[in-house]
Design a protein around this motif. Sequence first.
Motif, PDB file in Angstrom:
ATOM      1  N   LEU A  56       0.808  -1.219  -0.197  1.00 42.69           N
ATOM      2  CA  LEU A  56       0.188   0.028  -0.109  1.00 42.69           C
ATOM      3  C   LEU A  56       0.900   1.297   0.056  1.00 42.69           C
ATOM      4  O   LEU A  56       0.484   2.378  -0.855  1.00 42.69           O
ATOM      5  N   ASP A  57       1.942   0.911   0.853  1.00 43.47           N
ATOM      6  CA  ASP A  57       2.789   2.412   0.797  1.00 43.47           C
ATOM      7  C   ASP A  57       3.568   2.677  -0.762  1.00 43.47           C
ATOM      8  O   ASP A  57       3.520   3.830  -1.180  1.00 43.47           O
ATOM      9  N   ASP A  58       3.972   1.673  -1.288  1.00 41.85           N
ATOM     10  CA  ASP A  58       4.366   1.811  -2.704  1.00 41.85           C
ATOM     11  C   ASP A  58       3.225   2.223  -3.522  1.00 41.85           C
ATOM     12  O   ASP A  58       3.462   3.311  -4.388  1.00 41.85           O
ATOM     13  N   LEU A  59       2.044   2.047  -3.571  1.00 43.69           N
ATOM     14  CA  LEU A  59       0.894   2.470  -4.215  1.00 43.69           C
ATOM     15  C   LEU A  59       0.405   3.723  -4.035  1.00 43.69           C
ATOM     16  O   LEU A  59       0.379   4.550  -4.761  1.00 43.69           O
ATOM     17  N   VAL A  60       0.607   4.312  -2.487  1.00 36.79           N
ATOM     18  CA  VAL A  60       0.382   5.768  -2.209  1.00 36.79           C
ATOM     19  C   VAL A  60       1.509   6.566  -2.871  1.00 36.79           C
ATOM     20  O   VAL A  60       1.290   7.759  -3.474  1.00 36.79           O
ATOM     21  N   VAL A  61       2.831   5.936  -2.907  1.00 39.63           N
ATOM     22  CA  VAL A  61       3.928   6.812  -3.543  1.00 39.63           C
ATOM     23  C   VAL A  61       3.630   7.058  -5.100  1.00 39.63           C
ATOM     24  O   VAL A  61       3.799   8.192  -5.429  1.00 39.63           O
ATOM     25  N   ARG A  62       3.458   6.003  -5.779  1.00 33.80           N
ATOM     26  CA  ARG A  62       2.787   6.216  -7.238  1.00 33.80           C
ATOM     27  C   ARG A  62       1.979   7.152  -7.558  1.00 33.80           C
ATOM     28  O   ARG A  62       1.755   7.981  -8.288  1.00 33.80           O
ATOM     29  N   LEU A  63       0.687   7.048  -6.440  1.00 32.91           N
ATOM     30  CA  LEU A  63      -0.398   7.923  -6.617  1.00 32.91           C
ATOM     31  C   LEU A  63      -0.007   9.591  -6.576  1.00 32.91           C
ATOM     32  O   LEU A  63      -0.571  10.473  -6.954  1.00 32.91           O
ATOM     33  N   ALA A  64       0.990   9.668  -5.378  1.00 30.97           N
ATOM     34  CA  ALA A  64       1.516  10.987  -5.280  1.00 30.97           C
ATOM     35  C   ALA A  64       2.335  11.411  -6.308  1.00 30.97           C
ATOM     36  O   ALA A  64       2.293  12.895  -6.568  1.00 30.97           O
ATOM     37  N   GLN A  65       2.905  10.484  -7.086  1.00 29.71           N
ATOM     38  CA  GLN A  65       3.882  11.230  -8.063  1.00 29.71           C
ATOM     39  C   GLN A  65       2.615  11.468  -9.337  1.00 29.71           C
ATOM     40  O   GLN A  65       3.216  12.324 -10.108  1.00 29.71           O
ATOM     41  N   GLU A  66       1.598  10.852  -9.339  1.00 27.49           N
ATOM     42  CA  GLU A  66       0.615  11.202 -10.576  1.00 27.49           C
ATOM     43  C   GLU A  66      -0.120  12.230 -10.118  1.00 27.49           C
ATOM     44  O   GLU A  66      -0.559  13.181 -11.061  1.00 27.49           O
ATOM     45  N   ASP A  67      -0.492  12.365  -8.796  1.00 28.99           N
ATOM     46  CA  ASP A  67      -1.388  13.474  -8.410  1.00 28.99           C
ATOM     47  C   ASP A  67      -0.805  14.256  -7.136  1.00 28.99           C
ATOM     48  O   ASP A  67      -0.726  13.718  -6.189  1.00 28.99           O
TER      49      ASP A  67
END
Length: 832
Positions: free
Chosen positions: A548-559
């Motif tokens: 989940l941490d990796d997913l939130v990092v990717r989401l923050a990079q996109e948004d």
Amino acid sequence: MRGNGEARNGLIWMGVPTASGGLGSGPGDAPQTPYTATAFVDGQGSVSLWSPEAESLLGYRAVEVCGAPAAGLLITPADRDTALVAVRQRDGTGQGWDGVLALRHRDGHAVRIALRVRPVLSGQGQAGWSINAADARQVEQLEFDHAILEALFKQAPISITVVDTDLRFRAVNAVALRDLALPAERIIGRRTNEVAPGIAFRTAEERLRRVRDTGEPAIDFQVRGWLADSEREGVWSTSSFRLTDSAGRILGMCQTLVDITEGYRAQQRLELLTEAGARIGSTLDVVRTAQELADVAVPGLADFAVVDLLEATVRGEEPAPGPVEGPASLRRSGFRSVRAGEPEADCAVGEPVVFPSGTPQDRCLAGGRSELIRKLDADGQSAFDPRIAEKMRASGTHSVMVVPLRARGVTLGVAVFARHRDSVPYDEGALALAEDLCSRAAVCIDNARRYTREHTTALALQRSLLPHVLPDHPAVQTAYRYQPAAAHASAGGDWFDVLPLSGARVALLVGDVTGHGLHAAAIMGRLRTAVHTLAELDLDPDEVLTHLDDLVVRLAQEDPDCQGASCLYAVYDPISCLCTFARAGHPPPALVRPDGAVELLDAIPPGPPLGLGGMPFETIEYELAEDSVLALYTDGLIQAPGRDVDVGMDRLADALVGPGRPLEQLGDAVMSALVAEHRFDDVALLLARTRVLAADRVASFPLPADPALVARARAFTTRQLAKWGLESLAFTTEIIVSELVTNAIRHARGSIALRLIHSQTLICEVSDGSLSAPRLRRARTTDEGGRGLFLVAQLAFGWGTRYTRNGKTIWAEQPLSPTEATDLSEVVDIWA
């Protein structure tokens, strides 16, 4: 040796002794006797008469037997002595005897013959003995058939009746007499319409005639009606079949009746609730939703239904919490009748309605409680508004329910359900169903009221992201509370879940996305979906948080507006009673022990919030006693403007303290103690009471990696299922166990263990020391193997693999009900 006797119709029917040489006193004969062979033995013990049937039975012609000693037909000396003693003891007493003796057939082999020996008297005294004989096997079979028939008719717990070809009752058992509440003389010789005129006898008799004329049995045919001593309509499942004699002549029909009224009504209630779930709340229009409630209720629950909503509800305003005080202004929002034109309605949809003080509707709005009027007499009608009372008298209304529409602590309106065509009065069960319908409808009405047009998209997203009903899991009993922040119209990022895992385990989690509104709700939905996927992989809690941490990092990079999230993830095993926790920047859970003491589990490593990246998460295990309660929540529960977090934690502990409190009551207490009416953050509360799977519901069997032990694994499985009363699953479970164990022996390494778990489902687990992943494939026709996992996947409704530090476990899950199990013929077709 003496035979066993049983009273029948005032006589004693002697059971035929099964041991050779056994003789009874034989005081009476049973009907339908197979004793067709006859002979006569004179006073000197010689055969003087010999029937053709006796010749067929033993092969001797009369010329060969007559004049010879009868004892010469007996094979063993013991039989001859037994017969001689019986004759001497009864000679001159007028008593006969019964028994089974071994007689010599003309061709030399022994034949077990059942004998009935009776004295023949002349004017000078006893002249000899009359003997009736039959093959002992036929006699034993006839006795067995009589016993079965009598046990079925006298001891069966269901109604059994027998009618002749004219459909008149010939016999009824005790259960039928009880159900009909009539003496036998009022039933025998009469037809159904004469005995129970309230039952749909025409339909039943048509089915009996069809059985009589065609010989095809009727199975599970439903009949409805009223019995003489009952005010409720009943439903019976009937089955009937034709009775014939040995010559094929039709004697009549046998019919069984099973009262399925409660099951039938439960099915109707379930269907109505299912229909309500599909039809009520299809739009965000308040009046339309009220009309949907009336449409669903008629005719399944009522002959006439009317829904009136408060003016504030119709306008979308915030009603005052609690009951409605004083005569309130309402608006007619929906009605439906079984009669064309709705003649029972006193006003049209959209018109204002005011209920005078003291009327049932006014009392219902003021008290927030439903009213059940089972039988509406003239005095009961006068309690309503005069216009409504007049409509009731005109329509013949005889039973009424008045139910408030309440949701989230506020009253939205009132619904009235009435019966005039259906003669069955309302009862507590009908009221509970009406309250359930109104509760569901009220939530939908409140949703439509609360959310404005500019927040419609946020509403639809939020409703789709949060679970509406938590699963009933064998590991935990759960309840939840969710309150959105008033400031952002229910669009937020708090979420919770209860996810079933393999091995009867369960995952509990709560999470909180930073921020509010549609954007936070969208991120929450993506995280919740990711958690569902990760739970399917059976990862440890710390691994779930890492992903989940990796997913939130990717989401923050996109948004860039993605500001991170917090999460608490726990896995509870009801077999070991261990609960494994991991958290990422989230408040610690509270534990209510069985004695009512509350403990804050702040020893769980806090971990960083999701989205920082590269930071490890740790787990910790707690052993939880049965009936412990875990409280998982988001920070909106304990935080409030001007209130310290520690104060919120203390209030939470005070609200939770106490043993054995129901979860719903506990949830209400927590929300009442901590959640303010004008809150600035979403609140999610998940309560879980732990259950323990009894030790006798789990069976383990270690296996060395030897192919020869597959048969032992199957035998162990069969024995264990028999202990659990799951013999109906033995065949498919043996196949699953055989395939899983065989695969482990062929492809894995190290020791192998088989574990069976009897929970809400039957779980088969095979563990080994290999980390190689099993692969499901479709074997070609020419392949000799490769079908094992494919077969397992078809037989089980779920299967998968979870990895441990020591290897992996492959599991397969089956429903306990055979009706839900996979049809094996379909598997064979797919396999082929």
